[in-house]
Write a protein that holds these residues in place. Structure first.
Motif, PDB file in Angstrom:
ATOM      1  N   THR A 102      -3.831   1.070  -3.256  1.00  0.00           N
ATOM      2  CA  THR A 102      -4.334   0.125  -2.264  1.00  0.00           C
ATOM      3  C   THR A 102      -3.502  -1.149  -2.267  1.00  0.00           C
ATOM      4  O   THR A 102      -3.023  -1.596  -3.312  1.00  0.00           O
ATOM      5  CB  THR A 102      -5.806  -0.233  -2.510  1.00  0.00           C
ATOM      6  OG1 THR A 102      -5.940  -0.815  -3.796  1.00  0.00           O
ATOM      7  CG2 THR A 102      -6.673   1.001  -2.420  1.00  0.00           C
ATOM      8  N   GLY A 141      -5.084   1.259   2.367  1.00  0.00           N
ATOM      9  CA  GLY A 141      -4.134   2.167   1.728  1.00  0.00           C
ATOM     10  C   GLY A 141      -4.948   3.283   1.104  1.00  0.00           C
ATOM     11  O   GLY A 141      -6.158   3.167   0.943  1.00  0.00           O
ATOM     12  N   THR A 172      -3.417   5.916  -1.509  1.00  0.00           N
ATOM     13  CA  THR A 172      -2.991   6.306  -2.844  1.00  0.00           C
ATOM     14  C   THR A 172      -3.022   5.088  -3.759  1.00  0.00           C
ATOM     15  O   THR A 172      -3.708   5.071  -4.771  1.00  0.00           O
ATOM     16  CB  THR A 172      -1.580   6.927  -2.811  1.00  0.00           C
ATOM     17  OG1 THR A 172      -1.587   8.016  -1.894  1.00  0.00           O
ATOM     18  CG2 THR A 172      -1.174   7.426  -4.186  1.00  0.00           C
ATOM     19  N   VAL A 211       3.021   1.425   5.041  1.00  0.00           N
ATOM     20  CA  VAL A 211       3.179   1.954   3.696  1.00  0.00           C
ATOM     21  C   VAL A 211       4.459   1.382   3.091  1.00  0.00           C
ATOM     22  O   VAL A 211       5.504   1.353   3.751  1.00  0.00           O
ATOM     23  CB  VAL A 211       3.230   3.495   3.730  1.00  0.00           C
ATOM     24  CG1 VAL A 211       3.643   4.070   2.394  1.00  0.00           C
ATOM     25  CG2 VAL A 211       1.894   4.058   4.185  1.00  0.00           C
ATOM     26  N   PRO A 259       0.828  -1.207   0.000  1.00  0.00           N
ATOM     27  CA  PRO A 259       0.000   0.000   0.000  1.00  0.00           C
ATOM     28  C   PRO A 259       0.864   1.260   0.000  1.00  0.00           C
ATOM     29  O   PRO A 259       2.002   1.243   0.480  1.00  0.00           O
ATOM     30  CB  PRO A 259      -0.769  -0.110   1.319  1.00  0.00           C
ATOM     31  CG  PRO A 259       0.187  -0.828   2.233  1.00  0.00           C
ATOM     32  CD  PRO A 259       0.889  -1.819   1.336  1.00  0.00           C
ATOM     33  N   THR A 260       0.320   2.344  -0.542  1.00  0.00           N
ATOM     34  CA  THR A 260       0.964   3.648  -0.410  1.00  0.00           C
ATOM     35  C   THR A 260      -0.073   4.640   0.099  1.00  0.00           C
ATOM     36  O   THR A 260      -1.272   4.421  -0.021  1.00  0.00           O
ATOM     37  CB  THR A 260       1.549   4.149  -1.749  1.00  0.00           C
ATOM     38  OG1 THR A 260       0.502   4.295  -2.699  1.00  0.00           O
ATOM     39  CG2 THR A 260       2.596   3.193  -2.301  1.00  0.00           C
ATOM     40  N   GLY A 261       0.409   5.699   0.687  1.00  0.00           N
ATOM     41  CA  GLY A 261      -0.485   6.724   1.241  1.00  0.00           C
ATOM     42  C   GLY A 261      -0.883   6.445   2.673  1.00  0.00           C
ATOM     43  O   GLY A 261      -0.806   7.316   3.526  1.00  0.00           O
ATOM     44  N   SER A 262      -1.307   5.214   2.952  1.00  0.00           N
ATOM     45  CA  SER A 262      -1.612   4.788   4.320  1.00  0.00           C
ATOM     46  C   SER A 262      -1.497   3.267   4.382  1.00  0.00           C
ATOM     47  O   SER A 262      -1.426   2.597   3.357  1.00  0.00           O
ATOM     48  CB  SER A 262      -3.015   5.254   4.751  1.00  0.00           C
ATOM     49  OG  SER A 262      -4.012   4.697   3.919  1.00  0.00           O
ATOM     50  N   ALA A 263      -1.458   2.761   5.578  1.00  0.00           N
ATOM     51  CA  ALA A 263      -1.234   1.339   5.817  1.00  0.00           C
ATOM     52  C   ALA A 263      -2.472   0.500   5.522  1.00  0.00           C
ATOM     53  O   ALA A 263      -3.589   1.008   5.443  1.00  0.00           O
ATOM     54  CB  ALA A 263      -0.817   1.127   7.273  1.00  0.00           C
TER      55      ALA A 263
END
Length: 78
Positions: A67, A63, A65, A33, A5-9
Motif C-alpha cells: 500500500t 494499492g 500488494t 504503481v 504503491p504496488t499491485g494497483s494505484a
C-alpha cells in the motif's frame, strides 16, 4: 506518497461539502504503481466552494500488494 504503491494505484477523491468535485471519476488524482505523485490534476467539475463549505480528501484506493503510505494532498484554491 512517501512509499509508492504496488499491485494497483493509489486513488484519492476531493469533496466539497461531502460531494465529489470529479463528475468523471476517472479524473480523480491517481498515483500509478511504483509512482509517488499524481502530478497536477485539473479535470474537476466543481469550481466553486460555497461560503462555509468544507473540503475533504478521501483515499478511495491504496494499492494492493504494497500500500502507498505517507500521502500528502495539496489543494490550491484561487
Amino acid at each position: 506518497v512517501g512509499t509508492a504503491p504496488t499491485g494497483s494505484a493509489v486513488i484519492v477523491d476531493v469533496n466539497v461539502s461531502g460531494t465529489t468535485i470529479f463528475g468523471t471519476q476517472a479524473n480523480r488524482p491517481t498515483i500509478a504503481v511504483a509512482g509517488t505523485t499524481s502530478g497536477k490534476v485539473t479535470g474537476f467539475s466543481t469550481a466553486v466552494i460555497p461560503s462555509g463549505g468544507t473540503i475533504t480528501v478521501d483515499v478511495d484506493q491504496i494499492g494492493s500488494t504494497l500500500t502507498g503510505a505517507d500521502l500528502v494532498a495539496q489543494i490550491d484554491v484561487y
